[in-house]
Every structure is written in structure tokens, then in C-alpha cells.
Design a protein around this motif. Structure first.
Motif, mmCIF file in Angstrom:
data_model
loop_
_atom_site.group_PDB
_atom_site.id
_atom_site.type_symbol
_atom_site.label_atom_id
_atom_site.label_comp_id
_atom_site.label_asym_id
_atom_site.label_seq_id
_atom_site.Cartn_x
_atom_site.Cartn_y
_atom_site.Cartn_z
ATOM 1 N N GLU A 185 65.860 -18.109 22.059
ATOM 2 C CA GLU A 185 65.334 -18.975 21.009
ATOM 3 C C GLU A 185 65.969 -18.693 19.656
ATOM 4 O O GLU A 185 66.337 -19.615 18.920
ATOM 5 C CB GLU A 185 63.817 -18.805 20.918
ATOM 6 N N ASN A 186 66.111 -17.414 19.302
ATOM 7 C CA ASN A 186 66.544 -17.134 17.933
ATOM 8 C C ASN A 186 68.057 -17.047 17.735
ATOM 9 O O ASN A 186 68.517 -16.775 16.623
ATOM 10 C CB ASN A 186 65.814 -15.906 17.342
ATOM 11 N N VAL A 187 68.833 -17.319 18.814
ATOM 12 C CA VAL A 187 70.289 -17.506 18.669
ATOM 13 C C VAL A 187 70.720 -18.685 19.549
ATOM 14 O O VAL A 187 71.794 -18.695 20.136
ATOM 15 C CB VAL A 187 71.088 -16.230 19.036
ATOM 16 N N GLN A 327 56.311 -35.791 17.877
ATOM 17 C CA GLN A 327 55.993 -35.486 16.485
ATOM 18 C C GLN A 327 55.628 -34.022 16.252
ATOM 19 O O GLN A 327 55.420 -33.604 15.108
ATOM 20 C CB GLN A 327 54.830 -36.375 16.021
ATOM 21 N N TYR A 328 55.569 -33.256 17.340
ATOM 22 C CA TYR A 328 55.179 -31.845 17.208
ATOM 23 C C TYR A 328 56.340 -31.026 16.650
ATOM 24 O O TYR A 328 57.481 -31.136 17.106
ATOM 25 C CB TYR A 328 54.768 -31.298 18.575
ATOM 26 N N GLN A 329 56.046 -30.208 15.662
ATOM 27 C CA GLN A 329 57.066 -29.359 15.064
ATOM 28 C C GLN A 329 56.685 -27.900 15.247
ATOM 29 O O GLN A 329 55.667 -27.455 14.725
ATOM 30 C CB GLN A 329 57.214 -29.668 13.564
ATOM 31 N N PRO A 330 57.489 -27.124 15.981
ATOM 32 C CA PRO A 330 57.191 -25.704 16.156
ATOM 33 C C PRO A 330 57.164 -24.969 14.821
ATOM 34 O O PRO A 330 57.827 -25.371 13.858
ATOM 35 C CB PRO A 330 58.347 -25.207 17.035
ATOM 36 N N ALA A 331 56.417 -23.893 14.788
ATOM 37 C CA ALA A 331 56.292 -23.140 13.540
ATOM 38 C C ALA A 331 57.619 -22.528 13.109
ATOM 39 O O ALA A 331 57.932 -22.482 11.923
ATOM 40 C CB ALA A 331 55.242 -22.052 13.694
ATOM 41 N N PHE A 332 58.410 -22.078 14.079
ATOM 42 C CA PHE A 332 59.632 -21.368 13.737
ATOM 43 C C PHE A 332 60.850 -22.108 14.283
ATOM 44 O O PHE A 332 60.872 -22.505 15.450
ATOM 45 C CB PHE A 332 59.590 -19.942 14.275
ATOM 46 N N PRO A 333 61.878 -22.280 13.475
ATOM 47 C CA PRO A 333 63.072 -22.990 13.923
ATOM 48 C C PRO A 333 63.917 -22.132 14.856
ATOM 49 O O PRO A 333 63.778 -20.904 14.903
ATOM 50 C CB PRO A 333 63.818 -23.261 12.615
ATOM 51 N N LEU A 334 64.795 -22.792 15.591
ATOM 52 C CA LEU A 334 65.765 -22.073 16.396
ATOM 53 C C LEU A 334 66.744 -21.318 15.495
ATOM 54 O O LEU A 334 66.851 -21.593 14.304
ATOM 55 C CB LEU A 334 66.540 -23.052 17.279
ATOM 56 N N ASN A 335 67.441 -20.366 16.108
ATOM 57 C CA ASN A 335 68.603 -19.718 15.471
ATOM 58 C C ASN A 335 68.282 -18.810 14.292
ATOM 59 O O ASN A 335 69.172 -18.490 13.501
ATOM 60 C CB ASN A 335 69.616 -20.782 15.015
ATOM 61 N N ASP A 338 70.599 -15.853 14.133
ATOM 62 C CA ASP A 338 72.040 -16.101 14.139
ATOM 63 C C ASP A 338 72.558 -15.910 12.724
ATOM 64 O O ASP A 338 72.863 -16.853 12.000
ATOM 65 C CB ASP A 338 72.338 -17.510 14.654
ATOM 66 N N VAL A 339 72.645 -14.637 12.336
ATOM 67 C CA VAL A 339 73.043 -14.257 10.979
ATOM 68 C C VAL A 339 74.086 -13.146 11.085
ATOM 69 O O VAL A 339 74.245 -12.528 12.139
ATOM 70 C CB VAL A 339 71.828 -13.763 10.163
#
Length: 365
Positions: A185-187, A327-335, A338-339
Motif C-alpha cells: 500500500e505505501n509504495v 465516492q468512498y475516500q480512504p483515510a490514507f493515500p497510497l505511496n 515512496d520517499v
């Protein structure tokens, strides 16, 4: 489990665009890819045991040697007692345990996959003619600075058959920290670019059935996605878990499932949450369980041929739920991880700061 309907519906929307993707991920007629079964019934054995943290040993080498020997002893026991296993499932961290510290230090308490440990376990798998499955903290030269949580499957030939990345971490687990390990999810974008969309929910098609492995907890969307991809046996590794989660997930998705949990010292505040490893059938009924916090090996024979006969993937309510979930928006974005390496959060507290910063659901004072 109160959020289960919402999670399932969100999955429907997320997968509804699969037809636009270059790689087919789900068959439109409810079928799924298989390889012929070598036999109708297979034996699953689940090991639960106390894992020592590498940080607690004089050297990392001594710690790995100790934990590997423990895995060796338990594998040999699983192969010599009761029925011969076709799958042996260990917990989330049988080799590394969980060690504290900043990122640079914690990276020392990881393994490489494949590596010396998987080579040693591969010899055992080949000798026992079984699959060995385990989780571990890991590092990878392709992901410098990242601490990965991987589930590894070693095949009967002694080779690493598949590595399953953790899909996502639980959020808001503690008020002052977030889990800083790197997940799909986070990358996400970089992961897909490197491995392809099939690797988002990979399925290992074996002669004993279609399998996958996950450390995710209480996340029905993830497990439904695996079902859509054709999983027949969902292996799960854990440090603490909900029995209801495992039972319900197997029932919702019509597949067998097994969970291996660690044990804790008797004087640990977590002792009541240790052990309890289970194997369940596609109705969510328990086939084998050890409710204690003691070292144990449980086993169950499952009829994989009977499950496969005439089976289709589950029928999820995609069309009727699409307007709401679109229309649902997750609390945390992907990536969000990726920093650059020097910007990766050093620990759980810094990860909490990052997650609060990127949250779409920020509360205002």
C-alpha cells in the motif's frame, strides 16, 4: 467485524476497473486458474512457539542460529509425528522476532530472502517432502532502507517458491505510533511498476491447491481479493490475532484457512493473547486448534479435491454497491513511504507524525 460490509463493497469498486488493466486479474465467468492436484487430500500442520528477538542475543549471528535451530527442531518434529505434512506453517517472526530501535538498527535484525536461512530450511523441506511457510522481517537491495514484512513459501524442491509482501498495515493501532514497515500500500506505484499487478494479490498454484499467505488482520477486502484471484487455502501468520477474524474470513470467501500465532513467556502481559493457532474449513468451522499459550503443533487433513469440485469464486455485490463506494475516500493515500531513503521515518513515533500529516481524515481542533 462491524465494518465488514463496507470493506467488501470497497473491494468491489476497486476491482471493477480490472477490465481496463493490461493483465487479467479475475476471470469473468467465476472460474480461476489451477494446476492438477497430485492427491485429493492434503495435511496442514501449524506450529506455534516462543520466538526470541535477535536484539536479545550477544550477536545477530547467534540469534539467527538459535532461532533457525528451533525451526529445524520443530520442522523435524512435525515431519516425524502424526501424519506426514504437505504444508508446515510457522508464525510471523520465527527467525527474527521483534526488535526495537531506529531504522538503521532494526535493518540489522532482518534477513535476506533467499539467503542462508532459507537455504537451510529448503534442505528440511526437501527431506520432509513438504512446503514450509513462515513470515519474517526482511531487507532487499532493491528497496534500500526499507524494512519489509514478507511471508516466504519454500517448496518441496527446497527452493523459494514465492514471497508474499504484506498488503497493508493496521492503522491507529496505538495512539502514539504507527507501524513503520513498508507494505504494498505505501509504495504501491513503484511496487506495481517493478512486479506487475498480478503481484498485488499473488497466488501460488501448487499440486496441493492454490495458496496465498498474509499477515494482514481484520481486513476482509484483502482476503476477498485473494478469493477472487482463486485462492483455495489462505495461510496466515500472526503476532496476536482474532479467532473470529480467521473463521469469518474463511466462511465469507469459501476457502480453507490456517493461522499460526506466537507464544509468550508466562509472565508476559501478552500471555493471554499467545497461542491459539487454528485450522478452519470453508464454513469457518475449526478443524484443529491449540487454545493454550504453549509450544504446540496442530494438524488437519483437508479434502482439497472436494472443495475444488464445481467451485467458482465467491459472488460479491459489485454492481449494486458501486455508486456508494465510488465516492468512498480512504483515510490514507497510497505511496506514503515512496520517499528518499533519508526521509523514511526512523521509528513508530515518526511514522505516526507522517501518517497524521498525509491523512485525508484530519480532525480540526
Amino acid at each position: 467485524m462491524a465494518n465488514t460490509p463496507l470493506q467488501l463493497l470497497a473491494l468491489a469498486v476497486a476491482l471493477s476497473t480490472a477490465g481496463a488493466h493490461a493483465t487479467p486479474l479475475v476471470e469473468k465467468d467465476g472460474s480461476y486458474a489451477q494446476v492438477p492436484l497430485e492427491k485429493d487430500k492434503v495435511v496442514i500442520k501449524v506450529v506455534q512457539n516462543l520466538t526470541r528477538n535477535l536484539q536479545d542475543f550477544p550477536t545477530i549471528e547467534q540469534g539467527l542460529a538459535h532461532n533457525l535451530q528451533q525451526m529445524t527442531d520443530l520442522t523435524e518434529r512435525a515431519c516425524s509425528e502424526g501424519r506426514k505434512p504437505d504444508f508446515i506453517l510457522f508464525n510471523e517472526f520465527p527467525l527474527t522476532g521483534y526488535s526495537d530501535g531506529k531504522r538503521e538498527e532494526k535493518l540489522k535484525f532482518t534477513i535476506q530472502i533467499p539467503g542462508a536461512e532459507t537455504e537451510a530450511l529448503g534442505k528440511l523441506a526437501k527431506q520432509c517432502d513438504t512446503y514450509i511457510i513462515f513470515g519474517s522481517y526482511a531487507r532487499d537491495a532493491a528497496w534500500p532502507g526499507h524494512i519489509l514484512s514478507l511471508n516466504t513459501v519454500i517448496g518441496r524442491d527446497g527452493e523459494v517458491a514465492e514471497k508474499f509482501w504484506k498488503t497493508r498495515n493496521v492503522k491507529n493501532y496505538q495512539p502514539d505510533m504507527e507501524i513503520p514497515t513498508t507494505t504494498i500500500e505505501n509504495v504501491y506505484d513503484k511496487y506495481v511498476a517493478m512486479y506487475g499487478e498480478e503481484a498485488l494479490f499473488p497466488v501460488l498454484r501448487t499440486e496441493y491447491g492454490n495458496i496465498a499467505v498474509s499477515t494482514v488482520q481484520r481486513d476482509t477486502m484483502v482476503f476477498a481479493a485473494y478469493a477472487m484471484r482463486g485462492v483455495e487455502i489462505m495461510f496466515r501468520t500472526s503476532t496476536l490475532f482474532s479467532k473470529l477474524d480467521v473463521m469469518a474470513t474463511a466462511s465469507f470467501n469459501n476457502y480453507y484457512s490456517a493461522m499460526s500465532n506466537i507464544t509468550f513467556p508466562a509472565d508476559s502481559p501478552w500471555a493471554k493473547m499467545g497461542g491459539g493457532s487454528i485450522i478452519v474449513n470453508p464454513r469457518g468451522e475449526i478443524l484443529a486448534e491449540d487454545p493454550s499459550n504453549d509450544e504446540a503443533i496442530i494438524e488437519a487433513e483437508i479434502d482439497i479435491a472436494a472443495l475444488r469440485k464445481g467451485r467458482k469464486i465467491p459472488d460479491y455485490p459489485m454492481d449494486v454497491t458501486r455508486p456508494v463506494l465510488a465516492q468512498y475516500q480512504p483515510a490514507f493515500p497510497l505511496n506514503h513511504l515512496d520517499v528518499p531513503v533519508d526521509q523514511l521515518p526512523d521509528n513508530g513515533a515518526e511514522m505516526k507524525v507522517l501518517m497524521d500529516k498525509v491523512s485525508r481524515w484530519k480532525t480540526t481542533e
